[in-house]
Design a protein around this motif. Sequence first.
Motif, PDB file in Angstrom:
ATOM      1  N   ALA A  24      -3.646  -4.828  -0.784  1.00 33.85           N
ATOM      2  CA  ALA A  24      -4.230  -6.165  -0.656  1.00 33.85           C
ATOM      3  C   ALA A  24      -3.736  -7.119  -1.744  1.00 33.85           C
ATOM      4  O   ALA A  24      -3.536  -8.310  -1.498  1.00 33.85           O
ATOM      5  CB  ALA A  24      -5.757  -6.063  -0.704  1.00 33.85           C
ATOM      6  N   ALA A  25      -3.525  -6.584  -2.957  1.00 33.67           N
ATOM      7  CA  ALA A  25      -3.141  -7.447  -4.074  1.00 33.67           C
ATOM      8  C   ALA A  25      -1.637  -7.660  -4.178  1.00 33.67           C
ATOM      9  O   ALA A  25      -1.201  -8.620  -4.826  1.00 33.67           O
ATOM     10  CB  ALA A  25      -3.664  -6.845  -5.386  1.00 33.67           C
ATOM     11  N   PRO A  27       0.826  -8.781  -2.115  1.00 33.78           N
ATOM     12  CA  PRO A  27       1.411 -10.079  -1.735  1.00 33.78           C
ATOM     13  C   PRO A  27       0.986 -11.228  -2.649  1.00 33.78           C
ATOM     14  O   PRO A  27       1.696 -12.225  -2.769  1.00 33.78           O
ATOM     15  CB  PRO A  27       0.881 -10.301  -0.304  1.00 33.78           C
ATOM     16  CG  PRO A  27       0.421  -8.955   0.164  1.00 33.78           C
ATOM     17  CD  PRO A  27      -0.040  -8.242  -1.061  1.00 33.78           C
ATOM     18  N   LEU A  28      -0.152 -11.098  -3.306  1.00 33.52           N
ATOM     19  CA  LEU A  28      -0.687 -12.183  -4.125  1.00 33.52           C
ATOM     20  C   LEU A  28      -0.211 -12.120  -5.572  1.00 33.52           C
ATOM     21  O   LEU A  28       0.133 -13.140  -6.171  1.00 33.52           O
ATOM     22  CB  LEU A  28      -2.227 -12.142  -4.087  1.00 33.52           C
ATOM     23  CG  LEU A  28      -2.870 -12.281  -2.701  1.00 33.52           C
ATOM     24  CD1 LEU A  28      -4.379 -12.092  -2.811  1.00 33.52           C
ATOM     25  CD2 LEU A  28      -2.547 -13.639  -2.089  1.00 33.52           C
ATOM     26  N   TRP A  29      -0.187 -10.926  -6.148  1.00 33.97           N
ATOM     27  CA  TRP A  29       0.032 -10.793  -7.591  1.00 33.97           C
ATOM     28  C   TRP A  29       1.267  -9.969  -7.957  1.00 33.97           C
ATOM     29  O   TRP A  29       1.546  -9.784  -9.145  1.00 33.97           O
ATOM     30  CB  TRP A  29      -1.210 -10.178  -8.249  1.00 33.97           C
ATOM     31  CG  TRP A  29      -2.454 -10.973  -8.018  1.00 33.97           C
ATOM     32  CD1 TRP A  29      -2.559 -12.323  -7.890  1.00 33.97           C
ATOM     33  CD2 TRP A  29      -3.787 -10.461  -7.895  1.00 33.97           C
ATOM     34  NE1 TRP A  29      -3.854 -12.700  -7.695  1.00 33.97           N
ATOM     35  CE2 TRP A  29      -4.642 -11.574  -7.689  1.00 33.97           C
ATOM     36  CE3 TRP A  29      -4.342  -9.200  -7.934  1.00 33.97           C
ATOM     37  CZ2 TRP A  29      -6.012 -11.435  -7.530  1.00 33.97           C
ATOM     38  CZ3 TRP A  29      -5.719  -9.061  -7.782  1.00 33.97           C
ATOM     39  CH2 TRP A  29      -6.539 -10.164  -7.571  1.00 33.97           C
ATOM     40  N   GLY A  33       0.294  -6.871 -10.954  1.00 37.33           N
ATOM     41  CA  GLY A  33      -1.064  -7.271 -10.594  1.00 37.33           C
ATOM     42  C   GLY A  33      -1.703  -6.318  -9.610  1.00 37.33           C
ATOM     43  O   GLY A  33      -2.902  -6.014  -9.701  1.00 37.33           O
ATOM     44  N   ALA A  34      -0.917  -5.824  -8.658  1.00 37.30           N
ATOM     45  CA  ALA A  34      -1.447  -4.870  -7.686  1.00 37.30           C
ATOM     46  C   ALA A  34      -1.843  -3.554  -8.350  1.00 37.30           C
ATOM     47  O   ALA A  34      -2.835  -2.927  -7.976  1.00 37.30           O
ATOM     48  CB  ALA A  34      -0.411  -4.615  -6.589  1.00 37.30           C
TER      49      ALA A  34
END
Length: 208
Positions: A24-25, A27-29, A33-34
Amino acid sequence: MKIRAGLVVELVCNLLLPWLAYRAALPLWGDVGALYASGVPPIVWSVVQFARSRRVDALSALVLLGIVLSLLMMALGGSPRLLLIRESLVTGAIGAVFLLSLMFTKPAIFYLARATVARERENGDADFEAGWHKWPKMRASIRLMTWVWGIGLVGECALRCWLVWQWSVERYLVVSPVIGYGIFGGLTLWTMWYARQMRQRARLAAAG
């Protein structure tokens, strides 16, 4: 049924949720971050388990040490692969402490076993201490268990450190906990079997 439910929750928190948080993380971070996100469920689970015990003993201290060291490595940052092995480095450090403790009169397993006996019955710690001084076979058995756990934990660290540079981040994140559970499960089953053998020998010696 309670044991099975607890095991399912533990597996979900330590196997499934870290992978879902990573996916979930990502693509964003990005990778780092993931990986931060993937470390949250196991850390929360460890803190909750410690809070429920409401007791500070040798085993709980090791759990807290692992959490503190993991958080410290996450705060210091580093490459995604370095973050992946943060828990393995903690495991390896604990294994090294076990092996180094063999240089002293009472190895690390002595204190863990004494804390366990103290939880199980009244004055258990005093009885365990008396048995340590009374029975040479007990001292030899506890030192053997310290050897086995020390080598097992250091070996688990070495294996996972090697795999993290051979596999992709996602593959390691999925498979690595299974390897860890397998090694810890094997060590735990051996310890239970060996402890049972020790108790049987003690009963035979008392009867004889």
